[in-house]
Design a protein around this motif. Structure first.
Motif, PDB file in Angstrom:
ATOM      1  N   TRP A 113      70.270  45.576  61.154  1.00 33.99           N
ATOM      2  CA  TRP A 113      70.434  46.981  60.761  1.00 33.99           C
ATOM      3  C   TRP A 113      69.664  47.323  59.482  1.00 33.99           C
ATOM      4  O   TRP A 113      69.199  48.441  59.327  1.00 33.99           O
ATOM      5  N   ASP A 116      64.681  47.248  59.143  1.00 31.83           N
ATOM      6  CA  ASP A 116      63.789  48.393  59.351  1.00 31.83           C
ATOM      7  C   ASP A 116      64.194  49.596  58.525  1.00 31.83           C
ATOM      8  O   ASP A 116      63.377  50.453  58.213  1.00 31.83           O
ATOM      9  N   LYS A 117      65.453  49.656  58.154  1.00 27.40           N
ATOM     10  CA  LYS A 117      65.924  50.800  57.378  1.00 27.40           C
ATOM     11  C   LYS A 117      65.441  50.719  55.923  1.00 27.40           C
ATOM     12  O   LYS A 117      64.970  51.708  55.360  1.00 27.40           O
ATOM     13  N   HIS A 243      56.922  54.133  60.095  1.00 28.75           N
ATOM     14  CA  HIS A 243      57.783  55.186  59.565  1.00 28.75           C
ATOM     15  C   HIS A 243      57.006  56.436  59.161  1.00 28.75           C
ATOM     16  O   HIS A 243      57.495  57.271  58.393  1.00 28.75           O
ATOM     17  N   ASP A 287      65.262  57.621  72.563  1.00 32.29           N
ATOM     18  CA  ASP A 287      66.536  57.513  71.847  1.00 32.29           C
ATOM     19  C   ASP A 287      67.062  56.070  71.818  1.00 32.29           C
ATOM     20  O   ASP A 287      68.189  55.823  71.419  1.00 32.29           O
ATOM     21  N   ARG A 288      66.221  55.111  72.230  1.00 34.21           N
ATOM     22  CA  ARG A 288      66.666  53.717  72.255  1.00 34.21           C
ATOM     23  C   ARG A 288      66.335  53.063  70.916  1.00 34.21           C
ATOM     24  O   ARG A 288      65.207  53.111  70.443  1.00 34.21           O
ATOM     25  N   SER A 289      67.319  52.444  70.290  1.00 38.56           N
ATOM     26  CA  SER A 289      67.116  51.802  68.995  1.00 38.56           C
ATOM     27  C   SER A 289      66.295  50.531  69.162  1.00 38.56           C
ATOM     28  O   SER A 289      66.157  49.992  70.262  1.00 38.56           O
ATOM     29  N   ALA A 290      65.761  50.040  68.027  1.00 38.72           N
ATOM     30  CA  ALA A 290      64.985  48.796  68.055  1.00 38.72           C
ATOM     31  C   ALA A 290      65.841  47.635  68.529  1.00 38.72           C
ATOM     32  O   ALA A 290      65.361  46.747  69.233  1.00 38.72           O
ATOM     33  N   ARG A 292      68.404  47.737  70.679  1.00 41.53           N
ATOM     34  CA  ARG A 292      68.541  47.838  72.136  1.00 41.53           C
ATOM     35  C   ARG A 292      67.221  47.546  72.831  1.00 41.53           C
ATOM     36  O   ARG A 292      67.196  47.020  73.942  1.00 41.53           O
ATOM     37  N   GLU A 293      66.120  47.862  72.153  1.00 40.18           N
ATOM     38  CA  GLU A 293      64.800  47.652  72.739  1.00 40.18           C
ATOM     39  C   GLU A 293      64.519  46.166  72.983  1.00 40.18           C
ATOM     40  O   GLU A 293      63.754  45.807  73.879  1.00 40.18           O
ATOM     41  N   LYS A 432      57.851  47.234  66.840  1.00 39.51           N
ATOM     42  CA  LYS A 432      59.099  47.989  66.946  1.00 39.51           C
ATOM     43  C   LYS A 432      60.318  47.095  66.836  1.00 39.51           C
ATOM     44  O   LYS A 432      61.330  47.471  66.231  1.00 39.51           O
TER      45      LYS A 432
END
Length: 550
Positions: A113, A116-117, A243, A287-290, A292-293, A432
């Protein structure tokens, strides 16, 4: 295949331009690019990046190995009698060593989490700060429970660092030298054993708890060097591009290559990054997060690539290296050496380990990743077999030979696997999913690290030399998996790997076979864009001119 073959396959910058399109990114925000330029450029910037990354891995290695010598220090045993050697405390001893890996595990997973943030630099800064807190708590510990908590906290910071530093360094390194740069970090992990001389010097303070508190406190110095250094470094250009911070990304690519942002090489590097980002968005749900990807397996083959990183880190740990890393002093005592001599030999073992790791720095970009992994695994298997045979005989001569073989095992591991698992997972995945994928792969390292360290003490107590048979079998298992499933990454840009996996998907063939081809189109070329499933873009005046293909 040598990296020179890979480089010829990718072609020079001018060759790529002659067969494609020249770009003019940044022409509409030139002032922003100039303003975002870092103070360091070229070799100075590369050296500064290497210093900070190297300090992070020196800290990692030192923190890993500091317990090896301290477990047999009389003042440490006095404060923590639960781990005293010879008092049937093998499980509590192993738990104190291994609980650090649990902290590292949660630290690595938090990058799912945070990575990437926050970006690479902030994550490293936070990780180093947490390690300082943990080191202070370890240094001031007076109970077994306090030391356990302190080691977990230190591990949290180290988990953040180890899942971020290799990614950061890889994203800021050129393809031709990326392997060597990360292998330097691998070599610095061996600093833990090479600094056994520090432990040995304080070992003689038998009447003071400084015997173990000072070696632990030394971690604070390394952590401070890392977090102060990273404050003066730029962010990863690939993270910035992802980003939407295009001016900064172009400015940093320009600084890394020590060229103006309008230079052909800088433009093509940036174009390859942009097109990779575009391909990732076109091949996934918006709308798929990294996170979930990672579990998708379309043209980008994300799940397969993330799995390779996880397995790669697992293989490093099940090789059995941490039998030696964490228990070197104890192992040499089991082989008949007294307390002082076991420490001297452990220090020599660490020095030889470091020297052997230097070999990989010069080989990794010349002969490739696959050959080194296979070489290391074959050598490790044979060494473990010989250790088991000599352990079953257990004569004084066999004990001497076993001491030598522990050096031999370190050498094979240092060349084949030491730095490899910090390089390969960062190379094999796409931009990603790079942060969460490396969080998973680093977590894999710490999970299996914990298991190996936790079972080693009781295993030697219960089945003695037969422990080596288990690790011989595990090393033998690694060989065919690497041969059949691990693609070569040497000489390829990070974006080139997206092209390789896309070709494998499009043609329904093994990415291993594709990675060994000489004619894979380089990322950023029109051919690569077509393979990735994206169309050439001409917005914002980015296309400068169509080049003649003659």
């Amino acid at each position: 295949m040598s990296s020179s073959s890979h480089r010829s396959a990718r072609g020079s910058v001018s060759e790529k331009a002659q067969h494609g399109i020249a770009y003019s990114y940044g022409s509409t925000f030139e002032d922003e690019i100039r303003a975002a330029a870092p103070s360091l450029r070229g070799r100075r910037l590369t050296a500064a990046l290497a210093f900070v990354a190297g300090t992070g891995f020196t800290l990692f290695g030192y923190d890993q190995g500091v317990m090896s010598a301290l477990l047999t220090a009389n003042q440490f045993d006095k404060v923590f009698p639960q781990v005293a050697i010879g008092d049937n405390h093998a499980t509590l001893q192993s738990f104190l060593v291994a609980i650090y890996e649990i902290g590292c595990l949660f630290g690595a997973l938090s990058n799912l989490w945070l990575g990437d943030k926050l970006g690479r630099r902030k994550t490293i800064f936070i990780g180093g700060s947490i390690m300082i807190v943990g080191a202070i708590l370890q240094t001031t510990s007076f109970t077994y429970a306090q030391m356990i908590v302190a080691r977990i906290i230190t591990g949290l910071g180290n988990g953040l660092n180890t899942s971020t530093v290799p990614t950061y360094h890889a994203e800021c390194s050129p393809a031709a030298k990326r392997g060597s740069f990360i292998m330097v970090e691998g070599s610095l992990i061996t600093f833990d054993a090479d600094t056994a001389q520090i432990h040995f010097a304080f070992y003689w303070l038998t009447g003071s708890s400084a015997q173990w508190r000072v070696p632990i406190a030394f971690q604070i110095v390394l952590a401070l060097m890392m977090i102060v250094g990273v404050m003066f470094l730029p962010e990863s250009p690939r993270w910035l591009a992802k980003h939407g911070r295009e001016a900064e990304a172009l400015a940093i690519i320009s600084a890394l290559e020590n060229k103006d942002y309008t230079d052909e090489s800088v433009q093509l590097t940036y174009h390859a990054i942009r097109e990779t980002i575009a391909a990732e968005h076109s091949n996934s749900s918006s709308d798929r997060s990294a996170l979930r990807e990672i579990f998708t397996n379309s043209r980008s083959q994300n799940f397969r690539r993330a799995s390779l990183g996880v397995i790669n880190q697992c293989f490093q740990q099940i090789s059995g290296i941490n039998i030696i890393t964490y228990y070197a002093t104890i192992l040499f005592q089991r082989l008949g050496l007294n307390d002082v001599n076991s420490r001297i030999i452990a220090a020599a073992n660490g020095t030889e380990y470091f020297l052997a790791s230097i070999i990989a720095i010069f080989l990794i970009d010349r002969i490739g990743r696959r050959k080194l992994m296979l070489f290391g695994s074959v050598g490790q298997t044979l060494t473990m077999v010989l250790l088991a045979v000599l352990g079953s005989i257990n004569t004084p001569g066999c004990q001497v030979a076993s001491c030598v073989l522990l050096f031999v095992f370190n050498s094979f591991f240092a060349v084949g696997w030491l730095g490899m698992t910090w390089l390969y997972p960062a190379e094999i995945v796409g931009l990603k999913i790079r942060a969460p994928a490396n969080a998973f792969s680093t977590a894999s390292n710490w999970i299996f690290n914990f298991v190996v360290v936790m079972v080693t003490g009781p295993s030697f107590n219960d089945i003695s030399w037969r422990t080596y048979i288990v690790f011989a079998a595990l090393n033998a298992f690694i060989i065919p998996i690497v041969y059949f499933f691990f693609p070569e990454t040497a000489g390829r840009s990070l974006e080139d790997m997206d092209v390789i996996f896309a070709i494998a998907y499009n043609e329904s063939v093994s990415p291993v076979a594709v990675s060994l081809r000489k004619n894979v189109p380089p990322a950023g070329s029109p051919e690569a864009d077509e393979i990735l499933g994206i169309s050439p873009r001409s917005n914002d005046g980015e296309v400068l001119e169509e080049r003649n293909k003659e």
